[in-house]
Enzyme design. Sequence first.
Site, mmCIF file in Angstrom:
data_model
loop_
_atom_site.group_PDB
_atom_site.id
_atom_site.type_symbol
_atom_site.label_atom_id
_atom_site.label_comp_id
_atom_site.label_asym_id
_atom_site.label_seq_id
_atom_site.Cartn_x
_atom_site.Cartn_y
_atom_site.Cartn_z
ATOM 1 N N GLY A 53 -3.159 6.433 5.467
ATOM 2 C CA GLY A 53 -3.542 5.677 4.698
ATOM 3 C C GLY A 53 -2.934 4.753 4.991
ATOM 4 N N SER A 54 -3.474 3.360 4.080
ATOM 5 C CA SER A 54 -2.815 1.983 4.777
ATOM 6 C C SER A 54 -2.049 2.038 3.661
ATOM 7 C CB SER A 54 -4.030 0.988 4.573
ATOM 8 O OG SER A 54 -4.817 1.087 5.783
ATOM 9 N N GLY A 55 -1.215 0.957 3.556
ATOM 10 C CA GLY A 55 0.336 0.662 3.002
ATOM 11 C C GLY A 55 1.692 1.144 3.410
ATOM 12 N N HIS A 56 1.351 1.112 4.487
ATOM 13 C CA HIS A 56 3.114 1.115 5.308
ATOM 14 C C HIS A 56 3.053 0.473 6.302
ATOM 15 C CE1 HIS A 56 2.319 5.645 2.865
ATOM 16 N NE2 HIS A 56 1.296 6.025 3.577
ATOM 17 N N LYS A 104 1.081 12.433 10.422
ATOM 18 C CA LYS A 104 1.604 12.825 9.731
ATOM 19 C C LYS A 104 1.499 14.314 7.852
ATOM 20 C CE LYS A 104 1.732 8.871 7.392
ATOM 21 N NZ LYS A 104 0.610 8.081 8.183
ATOM 22 N N ASP A 109 -4.638 14.354 5.949
ATOM 23 C CA ASP A 109 -4.798 13.893 6.849
ATOM 24 C C ASP A 109 -4.803 15.457 7.976
ATOM 25 O OD1 ASP A 109 -4.075 11.097 6.305
ATOM 26 O OD2 ASP A 109 -1.853 11.337 6.966
ATOM 27 N N HIS A 218 3.862 7.172 -0.221
ATOM 28 C CA HIS A 218 3.499 7.855 -1.038
ATOM 29 C C HIS A 218 4.030 7.014 -2.605
ATOM 30 C CE1 HIS A 218 1.633 9.312 2.122
ATOM 31 N NE2 HIS A 218 0.560 8.743 2.781
#
Length: 332
Positions: A53-56, A104, A109, A218
């Site tokens: 996921g994006s945001g990291h 991860k 995932d 998250h």
Amino acid sequence: MKKLINSPESVVADALRGMAAAHPGLRVEAERGIVTRAAGQPAGKVAVLSGGGSGHEPLHAGFVGRGMLAAAVAGPVFTSPVPDNIARATCAVDEGAGVLHVVKNYTGDILNFTMAAEDCEDEGVKVEQVVVDDDVAVARTANGPGRRGTGATLFVEKIAGALAEEGAPLAEVAAVARKVNENSRSYGVALTSCTTPAKGSPNFTLGEGEIELGIGIHGEPGRERRGLMTAAATAEVMLDAILDDLPEASGAPVILLVNGLGGTPPVELYIMRAEVQRVLDERGITVARSLVGNYVTSLDMAGCTLTLCRADDELLRLWDAPVDTPSLRWGR
């Protein structure tokens, strides 16, 4: 909520278009969330691929380049990329030596990368999967999803990428990735929650005088809430949790990551670096290499994670090997 975005729905694609504009060494399919090396993958070498996921950011796309990742696949914020996009990227970077998936340990995932690997193997691409599960805030259990993957993902991608760059076969690249994961532990604290563009409000609420211990990347709440502590006391609590789970680290060299979660200024991260050094010195642990900065973030969360990797000569050599990516670069 005040954010520099166009719309919650276009955040990931817009950000990837910005990466493409800023880094001509990357090839970007913004709508699919796929980032590869513009120069392509060298023939006959294992490709290391990761994503989530994006945001990291800068994880994972910021680590695509020589000596590290061949490709990264970005999903929506805090949501796994779909199998079709993972498979497309995997097949695109395979140059005959196979592809290592660094994943991860989150349910979405694992499922999506596994399905993508099966699709690629049906097309004749050899895929190995290594799962990163370094977060000691989550107990190891026989049932359930197990420990989350956090800061050690950076260590796995760097060291496995270096060995792949040397031309090692897929089995050896996967083995060193697992070795890094097995020798790494992480722990995180938050001073604030994060705010996802779609939700527009914090995932959880902390009082002015509170800190959250054992958070995930998250926006998950932690395992304990305490009153605000000094940097010195916070470092001690974090390292107690890590070293209780990695007792063999005493007397051995380690690679250290002091990682910002997106909303913490560098001055505070360097204060934490100093306190971590003090505690490790007291316990006879040598910091052989270290990084300080925002590498595995959680949007705008204030706080940090610590990651230690017990390192031998092989891991240190591969850590020191040249790397040239948008967000990690040395030894050119």
